[in-house]
Write a protein that holds these residues in place. Structure first.
Motif, PDB file in Angstrom:
ATOM      1  N   ILE A  93       0.864  -1.182   0.000  1.00  0.00           N
ATOM      2  CA  ILE A  93       0.000   0.000   0.000  1.00  0.00           C
ATOM      3  C   ILE A  93       0.904   1.236   0.000  1.00  0.00           C
ATOM      4  N   GLN A  94       0.517   2.217  -0.821  1.00  0.00           N
ATOM      5  CA  GLN A  94       1.256   3.469  -0.918  1.00  0.00           C
ATOM      6  C   GLN A  94       0.257   4.616  -0.932  1.00  0.00           C
ATOM      7  N   ALA A  95       0.639   5.729  -0.364  1.00  0.00           N
ATOM      8  CA  ALA A  95      -0.221   6.912  -0.382  1.00  0.00           C
ATOM      9  C   ALA A  95       0.635   8.135  -0.665  1.00  0.00           C
ATOM     10  N   GLY A  96       0.046   9.092  -1.375  1.00  0.00           N
ATOM     11  CA  GLY A  96       0.771  10.320  -1.666  1.00  0.00           C
ATOM     12  C   GLY A  96      -0.175  11.415  -2.108  1.00  0.00           C
ATOM     13  N   PRO A  97       0.318  12.643  -2.143  1.00  0.00           N
ATOM     14  CA  PRO A  97      -0.511  13.780  -2.530  1.00  0.00           C
ATOM     15  C   PRO A  97      -0.810  13.789  -4.029  1.00  0.00           C
ATOM     16  N   THR A  98      -1.839  14.520  -4.391  1.00  0.00           N
ATOM     17  CA  THR A  98      -2.180  14.736  -5.800  1.00  0.00           C
ATOM     18  C   THR A  98      -2.123  16.230  -6.083  1.00  0.00           C
ATOM     19  N   GLU A  99      -2.391  16.581  -7.335  1.00  0.00           N
ATOM     20  CA  GLU A  99      -2.427  17.995  -7.709  1.00  0.00           C
ATOM     21  C   GLU A  99      -3.671  18.689  -7.164  1.00  0.00           C
ATOM     22  N   ILE A 100      -4.664  17.911  -6.790  1.00  0.00           N
ATOM     23  CA  ILE A 100      -5.922  18.457  -6.276  1.00  0.00           C
ATOM     24  C   ILE A 100      -5.780  18.671  -4.770  1.00  0.00           C
ATOM     25  N   PRO A 101      -5.969  19.893  -4.298  1.00  0.00           N
ATOM     26  CA  PRO A 101      -5.862  20.145  -2.852  1.00  0.00           C
ATOM     27  C   PRO A 101      -6.893  19.315  -2.068  1.00  0.00           C
ATOM     28  N   GLY A 102      -6.438  18.718  -0.964  1.00  0.00           N
ATOM     29  CA  GLY A 102      -7.337  17.933  -0.124  1.00  0.00           C
ATOM     30  C   GLY A 102      -7.607  16.534  -0.628  1.00  0.00           C
ATOM     31  N   CYS A 103      -6.917  16.110  -1.699  1.00  0.00           N
ATOM     32  CA  CYS A 103      -7.118  14.780  -2.281  1.00  0.00           C
ATOM     33  C   CYS A 103      -5.812  13.995  -2.204  1.00  0.00           C
ATOM     34  N   THR A 104      -5.912  12.735  -1.794  1.00  0.00           N
ATOM     35  CA  THR A 104      -4.759  11.845  -1.691  1.00  0.00           C
ATOM     36  C   THR A 104      -4.984  10.638  -2.597  1.00  0.00           C
ATOM     37  N   LYS A 105      -3.904  10.160  -3.217  1.00  0.00           N
ATOM     38  CA  LYS A 105      -3.968   8.950  -4.040  1.00  0.00           C
ATOM     39  C   LYS A 105      -3.400   7.794  -3.231  1.00  0.00           C
ATOM     40  N   ILE A 106      -4.144   6.698  -3.174  1.00  0.00           N
ATOM     41  CA  ILE A 106      -3.700   5.490  -2.477  1.00  0.00           C
ATOM     42  C   ILE A 106      -3.673   4.352  -3.489  1.00  0.00           C
ATOM     43  N   GLU A 107      -2.550   3.641  -3.547  1.00  0.00           N
ATOM     44  CA  GLU A 107      -2.419   2.493  -4.449  1.00  0.00           C
ATOM     45  C   GLU A 107      -2.296   1.244  -3.591  1.00  0.00           C
ATOM     46  N   ILE A 108      -3.171   0.273  -3.844  1.00  0.00           N
ATOM     47  CA  ILE A 108      -3.186  -0.968  -3.069  1.00  0.00           C
ATOM     48  C   ILE A 108      -2.991  -2.151  -4.017  1.00  0.00           C
ATOM     49  N   VAL A 109      -2.023  -2.998  -3.702  1.00  0.00           N
ATOM     50  CA  VAL A 109      -1.806  -4.233  -4.450  1.00  0.00           C
ATOM     51  C   VAL A 109      -2.307  -5.382  -3.585  1.00  0.00           C
ATOM     52  N   SER A 110      -3.193  -6.209  -4.147  1.00  0.00           N
ATOM     53  CA  SER A 110      -3.804  -7.327  -3.418  1.00  0.00           C
ATOM     54  C   SER A 110      -3.737  -8.597  -4.252  1.00  0.00           C
ATOM     55  N   THR A 111      -3.992  -9.710  -3.604  1.00  0.00           N
ATOM     56  CA  THR A 111      -4.075 -11.003  -4.276  1.00  0.00           C
ATOM     57  C   THR A 111      -5.423 -11.614  -3.958  1.00  0.00           C
ATOM     58  N   GLY A 112      -6.112 -12.121  -4.993  1.00  0.00           N
ATOM     59  CA  GLY A 112      -7.403 -12.756  -4.783  1.00  0.00           C
ATOM     60  C   GLY A 112      -8.030 -13.193  -6.089  1.00  0.00           C
ATOM     61  N   ASP A 113      -9.198 -13.792  -5.983  1.00  0.00           N
ATOM     62  CA  ASP A 113      -9.909 -14.243  -7.176  1.00  0.00           C
ATOM     63  C   ASP A 113     -10.796 -13.114  -7.720  1.00  0.00           C
ATOM     64  N   ASP A 114     -11.513 -13.406  -8.798  1.00  0.00           N
ATOM     65  CA  ASP A 114     -12.366 -12.397  -9.446  1.00  0.00           C
ATOM     66  C   ASP A 114     -13.465 -11.902  -8.515  1.00  0.00           C
ATOM     67  N   TYR A 115     -14.038 -12.804  -7.737  1.00  0.00           N
ATOM     68  CA  TYR A 115     -15.108 -12.416  -6.816  1.00  0.00           C
ATOM     69  C   TYR A 115     -14.583 -11.441  -5.762  1.00  0.00           C
ATOM     70  N   MET A 116     -13.430 -11.757  -5.184  1.00  0.00           N
ATOM     71  CA  MET A 116     -12.841 -10.897  -4.168  1.00  0.00           C
ATOM     72  C   MET A 116     -12.541  -9.517  -4.745  1.00  0.00           C
ATOM     73  N   ARG A 117     -11.966  -9.473  -5.933  1.00  0.00           N
ATOM     74  CA  ARG A 117     -11.643  -8.200  -6.589  1.00  0.00           C
ATOM     75  C   ARG A 117     -12.893  -7.362  -6.802  1.00  0.00           C
ATOM     76  N   THR A 118     -13.950  -7.988  -7.301  1.00  0.00           N
ATOM     77  CA  THR A 118     -15.214  -7.291  -7.548  1.00  0.00           C
ATOM     78  C   THR A 118     -15.811  -6.764  -6.247  1.00  0.00           C
TER      79      THR A 118
END
Length: 83
Positions: free
Chosen positions: A34-59
Motif C-alpha cells: 500500500i502506498q499513499a501520496g498527494p495529488t495535484e488536487i488540494p485535499g485529495c490523496t492517491k492510495i495504491e493498493i496491491v492485493s491477491t485474490g480471485d475475481d469475486y474478491m476483486r469485484t
C-alpha cells in the motif's frame, strides 16, 4: 489467484486509511502493498493498493471501496496471474 492493483482517490481526512484497511481486514483479504501520496488536487490523496485474490474478491473490494464516504474514485489498474 491473481494479483491486482487498485488506485483510490480519497479526501485527505482523519481516519480514511483506517477505514480502507479495515474493509480489507473485516473480509480477511490480503494487502500485498500500500502506498499513499498527494495529488495535484488540494485535499485529495492517491492510495495504491496491491492485493491477491480471485475475481469475486476483486469485484467485492472495488464495490465496497466505492461505497466509502471519503472515496472519490476507484480504478482497477492491472491484473497479473499469481503463482
Amino acid at each position: 489467484m491473481k494479483k491486482f492493483t487498485i488506485d483510490l482517490f480519497v479526501n485527505n481526512r482523519f481516519g480514511v486509511l483506517n477505514r480502507i484497511t479495515g474493509l480489507y481486514c473485516k473480509r480477511a483479504y490480503n494487502i500485498e502493498s500500500i502506498q499513499a501520496g498527494p495529488t495535484e488536487i488540494p485535499g485529495c490523496t492517491k492510495i495504491e493498493i496491491v492485493s491477491t485474490g480471485d475475481d469475486y474478491m476483486r469485484t467485492q473490494v472495488i464495490s465496497q471501496l466505492e461505497k466509502l464516504y471519503d472515496v472519490r474514485k476507484v480504478e482497477l489498474l492491472s491484473e497479473m496471474d499469481g503463482e
